[in-house]
Design an enzyme around this catalytic site. Sequence first.
Site, PDB file in Angstrom:
ATOM      1  CG  ASP A 291      -2.070  -0.955   1.131  1.00 18.59           C
ATOM      2  OD1 ASP A 291      -2.164  -1.647   0.107  1.00 18.59           O
ATOM      3  OD2 ASP A 291      -2.854  -1.033   2.094  1.00 18.59           O
ATOM      4  CG  ASP A 515      -7.855  -6.100   7.864  1.00 16.61           C
ATOM      5  OD1 ASP A 515      -6.850  -6.837   7.855  1.00 16.61           O
ATOM      6  OD2 ASP A 515      -8.941  -6.418   7.337  1.00 16.61           O
TER       7      ASP A 515
HETATM    8  C1  BGC Z   1      -0.193  -3.955  10.443  1.00 15.28           C
HETATM    9  C2  BGC Z   1       1.100  -4.580  10.868  1.00 15.28           C
HETATM   10  C3  BGC Z   1       0.935  -6.075  10.970  1.00 15.28           C
HETATM   11  C4  BGC Z   1       0.361  -6.628   9.681  1.00 15.28           C
HETATM   12  C5  BGC Z   1       0.096  -8.106   9.758  1.00 15.28           C
HETATM   13  C6  BGC Z   1      -0.709  -4.575   9.181  1.00 15.28           C
HETATM   14  O1  BGC Z   1      -1.983  -4.087   8.910  1.00 15.28           O
HETATM   15  O2  BGC Z   1      -0.044  -2.576  10.296  1.00 15.28           O
HETATM   16  O3  BGC Z   1       1.499  -4.067  12.110  1.00 15.28           O
HETATM   17  O4  BGC Z   1       2.163  -6.686  11.233  1.00 15.28           O
HETATM   18  O5  BGC Z   1      -0.833  -5.975   9.353  1.00 15.28           O
HETATM   19  O6  BGC Z   1      -0.922  -8.407  10.627  1.00 15.28           O
END
Ligand code: BGC
Length: 577
Positions: A291, A515
């Site tokens: 992203d 998320d």
């Molecule tokens: C988060 C990360 C996390 C990843 C996997 C992302 O949305 O910002 O901190 O490690 O997701 O869960």
Amino acid sequence: MTRTRTAMLAALTLVAGASGTALAAQTASAGAAAAACTVDYEVQNDWGSGFTAAVTVTNNGAATSGWSLGWTYAGSQKVTSSWNAKVSQSGAAVTAANESHNATLSTGGSASFGFQATYSGGNAIPATFTLNGVTCNADGGTDPTDPTDPTDPTDPTGPSARVDNPYDGAQVYVNPEWSANAAAESGGDRVADEPTGVWLDRTAAIEGANGGMGLRDHLDAALEQKGSGELVVQLVIYNLPGRDCSALASNGELGPTEIDRYKTEYIDPIKEILGDSKYASLRIVTTVEIDSLPNLVTNTGSRPTAVPECDTMKANGNYVKGVGYALAQLGDVPNVYNYIDAGHHGWIGWDDNFGASADIIREAASAEGATVADVHGFITNTANYSALEEENFSIDDSVNGTSVRQSKWVDWNRYVDELSFAQAFRNELVSKGFESGIGMLIDTSRNGWGGSARPTGPGPQTSVDAYVDGGRYDLRIHPGNWCNQSGAGLGERPQASPAAGIDAYVWMKPPGESDGASELIDNDEGKGFDRMCDPTYEGNVRNGNNPSNALPNAPISGKWFSAQFQELLKNAYPPLS
Ligand code: BGC
């Protein structure tokens, strides 16, 4: 007696050494002027079971901010120590990477380093050297004498040569931490053995954040899982300055200007660990900065979706530089496979975004010493919900003369699903200069859309909206919704080579990891509160002002979210047995 061996060019000529003894020396031949790089490899001191050597590499190509010199021994030589370069070895394949003090090689510039090695039997000089993947001491093209030349399709694969699709014939690393979380959930044992991505989402994750496993712990566990077969480890490189500029849920620890910290505190230490010869037998897939780059196209300037944070990252260039640096540095490690994030169809599938996103990605792949040779492929749909294949309608369908593209759901997008988008975007990237062999990954961790609400056939032909909405598997209210979606399920199980141009379906974002938080929660990770994760939110211009459709009571992004995991199990498609 001191034996001097100098490898200057591939042609071998025997000459008399200073002592009058015939020594094997490789000297210049025609073609020298055209060589992309030349290597002088000199054995200085050889005591029969070991030796020291001095190597000078001269770069005749474009200037580079980092270098990696590779060669393969025909004999049993094993490098035991080195100076002025980081030398690692996997089987017979050796890689010498720059130190920070000699990282820059201008056109015509040289760097020298030395090493000590043991051997038994012969101590022949390596036949071929490569500088950042390009064959030296030759005309710079394919070297048919090099058993690991990546540009020669007829050569067998050497121990450190990258394979076309790293997932082919390989197991994929099961993260024990994720697996334990999944197994602790009711019904979770049905998927707890699936591979998921390891997210290096902050500097502390390299050593292990909050007592968790660090990068070396994961790679050591991966070696255990590997046994004598092949194994892919999936890493997510995710710590750009000003991260997640168009949203708040995954803002990170580095401010918009902190590109130097990104390089020295984050990418360099990761490179150092990945380059450890101990890990040379792993196929390390790095997915680079989820992203990020498409935001510079879709959420900047005069677009209605523009946000100041993305304008800032476009103006300061730190997304482009950061991605370029990550590609260049990690791409120096011979067993790393870089895949750049390429958004998803519900983001860049519109004509205004498609080519422009490919352009900015191409620009990043030339920044900070990166080249297209550092890019093995791309990943789409990471942490997103776009259905893989909509079987009940296609982009070419129309209802009463009205194209599916004019339906509210499709809204002039060129793609109705993720597979068709990924295949088309792959072609676009090749047309923009990426290598023709690139492969795509698609994250299918939360795009299953099974369960009782799944349509069993096409919608009615009463209107184009009825047709599309009645037939589509993706049950989101709007394709711009992205946070903890209610009704979503696990998608295709991770698998290699599922479709043309696709290297694998993967679960890069681990199912069950949030998320984003559904309300403001204090944290020390820089994570904000994005109302797209709030089930009471009525939306904004990026989701057509629709409700967020997010599950309630979500923790901050990355934290275990049991209700989301259960939702994904319940609505899995293909269903879980
Ligand atoms: C988060 C990360 C996390 C990843 C996997 C992302 O949305 O910002 O901190 O490690 O997701 O869960």
